[in-house]
Design a protein around this motif. Structure first.
Motif, short mmCIF file in Angstrom:
data_model
loop_
_atom_site.label_atom_id
_atom_site.label_comp_id
_atom_site.label_asym_id
_atom_site.label_seq_id
_atom_site.Cartn_x
_atom_site.Cartn_y
_atom_site.Cartn_z
N PRO A 112 0.91 -1.05 0.01
CA PRO A 112 0.17 0.00 -0.02
C PRO A 112 0.91 1.09 0.00
O PRO A 112 1.81 1.46 0.73
CB PRO A 112 -0.85 -0.28 1.32
N GLU A 125 0.51 5.87 -0.16
CA GLU A 125 -0.65 6.86 -0.02
C GLU A 125 -0.18 7.83 -1.04
O GLU A 125 0.92 8.35 -1.42
CB GLU A 125 -0.42 7.61 1.23
N ARG A 158 -6.93 5.16 -2.91
CA ARG A 158 -6.18 4.15 -2.51
C ARG A 158 -5.39 3.73 -3.56
O ARG A 158 -5.77 3.40 -4.65
CB ARG A 158 -6.92 2.83 -1.92
N GLU A 189 -4.78 -5.19 -1.29
CA GLU A 189 -6.12 -4.69 -0.47
C GLU A 189 -7.16 -4.49 -1.52
O GLU A 189 -8.30 -4.40 -1.03
CB GLU A 189 -5.82 -3.32 0.25
N ARG A 205 -4.14 2.35 -8.81
CA ARG A 205 -5.21 3.17 -7.84
C ARG A 205 -6.62 2.71 -8.22
O ARG A 205 -7.06 2.39 -9.20
CB ARG A 205 -4.80 4.50 -8.22
#
Length: 257
Positions: free
Chosen positions: A121, A123, A137, A215, A256
């Motif tokens: 992950p 940001e 995300r 995720e 993304r």
């Protein structure tokens, strides 16, 4: 003449240090500093009805610890070293908790370098007034040493490692990987013709119930099942386009959604 035995030297017990007075002075200084900090931070919001008993409990505990050290005549140096050691441990814990988000990002970066196929992950932010706001995300997949991009995924709950290929229209699973995911096309279902390096091959169009990439979770994904060299499975452009965006830059594929 009878030789006389020399008296054996008697070990003298170390005299207790008389540093208990300095210990109490240090404790009083700590208490004064604590009270000063509480007054500056919570002076107006301090409620003696609820916060007072808690403060008294902490002060009583500190007094009991210092009294125990004084009664045992513990040397002041050892006591201060112990207090400093525990203070250092507490400081490290507080710093780690305060920077937990940054440390988590560092861990993701290290894990991604150790296993380039692992989606980590990240940001992403865009300017938004006084504060930056989160854009979306995102996942980062790093380039392998052979120049390709591989990504660890879960197909219908089964682990798989796919080669990212923007030249492939659809995601392709080898027969071996399809069977691991619980997909068993019949011979009559191999109706699609696919052009490969060795010629035209037959493939079975299927739908993947779940495709998890880190995720991100995609459902009802179009795919093909076919014989592939070395049982290699491919993540095609059709699956990449289900994300909000994808980008190759500086050896990193960013997804993304």
């Amino acid at each position: 003449m009878i030789p006389q035995r020399r008296p054996e030297p008697q070990e003298q017990e170390p005299r207790p240090s008389g540093g208990s007075g300095w210990l109490w002075i240090a404790v009083l200084a700590v208490l004064a500093a604590l009270l000063g900090w509480l007054a500056s931070e919570y002076g107006e919001n301090f409620d003696w009805g609820t916060d007072g008993p808690r403060l008294a409990y902490v002060l009583l505990l500190l007094v009991l610890v210092v009294s125990s050290l004084a009664l045992r005549r513990t040397q002041i140096g050892f006591a201060l070293k112990s207090l400093l050691a525990w203070a250092a441990i507490g400081l490290v814990v507080v710093i780690g908790y305060s920077y937990r988000a940054e440390l988590k990002a560092v861990w993701y970066r290290v894990a991604g370098e150790l296993d380039t196929s692992r989606p980590t992950p990240v940001e992403t932010r865009v300017p938004g007034g006084d504060r930056d706001r989160a854009e979306s995300r995102a996942l980062a997949i790093r380039q392998s040493s052979d120049g390709h991009y591989y990504v660890s995924v879960r197909v219908n709950g089964s682990d798989a490692r796919l080669l990212v290929d923007t030249g492939a229209t659809l995601t392709v699973l080898s027969k071996y990987q399809a069977e691991r995911a619980g997909i068993f096309p019949s011979p009559a279902e191999y109706t699609a013709s696919v052009r490969t390096a060795s010629g035209i091959a037959k493939a079975a169009p299927v739908r993947l119930r779940d495709l998890e990439i880190g995720e991100a979770r995609l459902q009802n994904v179009r795919a093909l099942v076919m014989d592939t060299p070395a049982n290699t499975s491919v993540l095609g452009i059709d699956t990449l386009q289900q994300f909000r965006s994808y980008e190759f830059r500086d050896g990193v594929l960013t997804l993304r959604w």
